[in-house]
Design a protein around this motif. Structure first.
Motif, PDB file in Angstrom:
ATOM      1  N   GLU A 153       0.852  -1.191   0.000  1.00 53.46           N
ATOM      2  CA  GLU A 153       0.000   0.000   0.000  1.00 53.46           C
ATOM      3  C   GLU A 153       0.887   1.241   0.000  1.00 53.46           C
ATOM      4  N   THR A 154       0.638   2.138  -0.937  1.00 51.08           N
ATOM      5  CA  THR A 154       1.387   3.393  -0.979  1.00 51.08           C
ATOM      6  C   THR A 154       0.407   4.556  -0.952  1.00 51.08           C
ATOM      7  N   ILE A 155       0.798   5.621  -0.270  1.00 47.84           N
ATOM      8  CA  ILE A 155      -0.002   6.840  -0.230  1.00 47.84           C
ATOM      9  C   ILE A 155       0.881   7.992  -0.691  1.00 47.84           C
ATOM     10  N   GLU A 310     -10.675  10.042  -8.666  1.00 52.29           N
ATOM     11  CA  GLU A 310     -10.500   8.875  -9.535  1.00 52.29           C
ATOM     12  C   GLU A 310     -10.476   7.629  -8.660  1.00 52.29           C
ATOM     13  N   ALA A 311     -11.098   6.562  -9.131  1.00 53.46           N
ATOM     14  CA  ALA A 311     -11.090   5.280  -8.419  1.00 53.46           C
ATOM     15  C   ALA A 311     -11.065   4.165  -9.465  1.00 53.46           C
ATOM     16  N   LEU A 333      -6.870   5.043  -5.761  1.00 49.98           N
ATOM     17  CA  LEU A 333      -7.862   6.045  -5.384  1.00 49.98           C
ATOM     18  C   LEU A 333      -7.187   7.406  -5.266  1.00 49.98           C
ATOM     19  N   THR A 334      -7.669   8.383  -6.005  1.00 47.10           N
ATOM     20  CA  THR A 334      -7.178   9.753  -5.899  1.00 47.10           C
ATOM     21  C   THR A 334      -8.318  10.641  -5.403  1.00 47.10           C
ATOM     22  N   VAL A 347      -4.457  16.927  -2.092  1.00 51.48           N
ATOM     23  CA  VAL A 347      -4.766  15.820  -2.982  1.00 51.48           C
ATOM     24  C   VAL A 347      -3.882  14.621  -2.630  1.00 51.48           C
ATOM     25  N   TYR A 348      -4.525  13.493  -2.387  1.00 49.96           N
ATOM     26  CA  TYR A 348      -3.816  12.260  -2.038  1.00 49.96           C
ATOM     27  C   TYR A 348      -4.166  11.159  -3.040  1.00 49.96           C
TER      28      TYR A 348
END
Length: 428
Positions: A153-155, A310-311, A333-334, A347-348
């Protein structure tokens, strides 16, 4: 005292782990192979290509740069590697040819023709999709399966990585007919997080291994296709494709008049012979901000609103013994975070992927104790701590990290160390 207790508990967890991927003994009885998979015509690197040891359940996939690492037990070193990707001809190569760690595997696009007779067997594309879900018991394994998987998982905040989490997990997948829930147990795990940049005080995202496992739409169709929701979509046939040298129907879908509470669009890839779902790529319609506001959030303060920009979702299945099993899934997911009385929003992007690297039918009736089960609501970055040395994973197969991820780990660790030094100086 609290930090000491947490460290002791984490260390104890690592010492007590008994998860073994290949039933190896205590010694390092495996060999590691590395290389890259590319398009043989364009030289473009190929992401999410599957590499499997023939006649076993041992596998891995390529990263976004086409690179792979495959760890194979010594008793399988005479085997062959099967390399496959949707839309490409399958390639088989002996392990003995992969001795050079810079080995490049070339895949070539498959030219597929599907007779009108195949399509004419169905009234329309919707009737094919309904049959896939109505008859899934014929294609999906009806037994409990014990899996080992690698999760990453990256954020990112804007374009910079701020949190990286990796874990080996054990998954106990129950039959589709069972009322028992699937269970996940955390094995080896590590993370690196720049909390100053991540600002996790504000928002807790819907992440963790369960978020990727729930993309198994054959086990969890309620998240996208039910008897009622299927009628809310338009389904159309696209040009056929190929996976593992077998022809697949390609069905496009999109919502009718946006009448559903949550709308998706995408493609379904269905095996022509068995009518099993082989793969699905789809995305969430985020155009209606009122519908999707805060949809992807676990917890947040009352003065914050979260809007997905965006997903994107993907799930793959593999066939073994005329049955199809969950193999790989990822999501991206953005979203933007708006806070009252703040001029600029944040914004993530959260990206999660999980690849099954080994599995077995649960004939021994293995169980995961309740105390060891991850909660579906877990925030994975809260569940573990600490990055370790490069040999941390041992014999476990994993998804080769991207160069950008490797450099981000170093930057995050350096930022955390600098922050600690500043705090020491300020308190000294």
């Amino acid at each position: 005292m609290e930090k000491s207790h947490t460290l002791k508990r984490y260390t104890s967890t690592l010492l007590c782990m008994v998860f073994v991927l290949f039933s190896l003994n205590a010694q390092t009885d495996f060999k590691e192979y590395q290389g890259k998979v590319i398009d043989g015509r364009t030289n473009k690197t190929l992401e999410a290509a599957s590499l499997s040891i023939n006649n076993t359940n041992i596998s891995t996939i390529t990263n976004s740069e086409g690179q792979f690492t495959l760890k194979v037990p010594n008793n399988y070193l005479d085997s062959k590697v099967v390399v496959s990707l949707l839309g490409y001809n399958t390639y088989v190569v002996p392990l003995s040819e992969l001795l050079n760690n810079k080995y490049v595997i070339e895949l070539y696009e498959a030219v597929t023709e599907l007779s009108t007779v195949n399509i004419a067997a169905f009234k329309d594309a919707e009737s094919l999709v309904r049959k896939v879900f109505d008859d899934k018991s014929k294609n999906v394994g009806g037994e409990s399966v014990y899996m080992t998987a690698f999760y990453r998982e990256t954020i990112k905040r804007r374009n910079r990585n701020v949190s990286l989490t990796e874990a080996v997990v054990n998954i106990l997948k129950q039959p589709n007919s069972s009322k028992q829930r699937d269970a996940i147990q955390l094995g080896k795990a590590r993370k690196s997080t720049d909390y100053k940049r991540l600002d996790t005080v504000s928002v807790k995202l819907q992440g963790g291994p369960f978020s990727t496992m729930y993309l198994d739409i054959m086990k969890y169709p309620e998240y996208i296709f039910t008897d009622e929701s299927i009628s809310g979509y338009n389904f159309t046939f696209n040009n056929p494709s190929t996976i593992n040298n077998r022809t697949v129907f390609v069905v496009d879908f999109n919502p009718k008049n946006n009448q559903l509470q949550v709308n998706y669009s995408g493609k379904l890839f269905i095996d022509v012979q068995s009518l099993a779902l082989v793969s699905a790529n789809y995305f969430l319609d985020v155009s209606n901000m009122d519908k999707t506001k805060n949809l992807l959030v676990k917890r947040k303060p009352s003065d914050i609103e979260v809007y997905p920009l965006e997903a994107i979702y993907k799930v793959d299945y593999k066939e073994k013994g005329n049955k199809w099993y969950y193999s790989y899934s990822n999501l991206s997911l953005t979203f933007k975070v708006n806070k009252k009385r703040q001029l600029f929003n944040k914004v993530y992007t959260l990206s999660s992927e999980m690849a099954v690297t080994d599995w077995e039918v649960n004939s021994a009736d293995k169980k995961i104790k309740n105390k060891d089960k991850l909660r579906p609501s877990v925030i994975i970055t809260d569940a573990i701590s600490g990055f370790s040395d490069p040999n941390f994973w041992g014999e476990y197969n994993l998804i080769e990290p991207d160069k950008s991820i490797e450099s981000a780990i170093d930057k995050i660790k350096k930022n955390i160390e600098k922050q600690k030094e500043r705090e020491k100086t300020a308190n000294g």
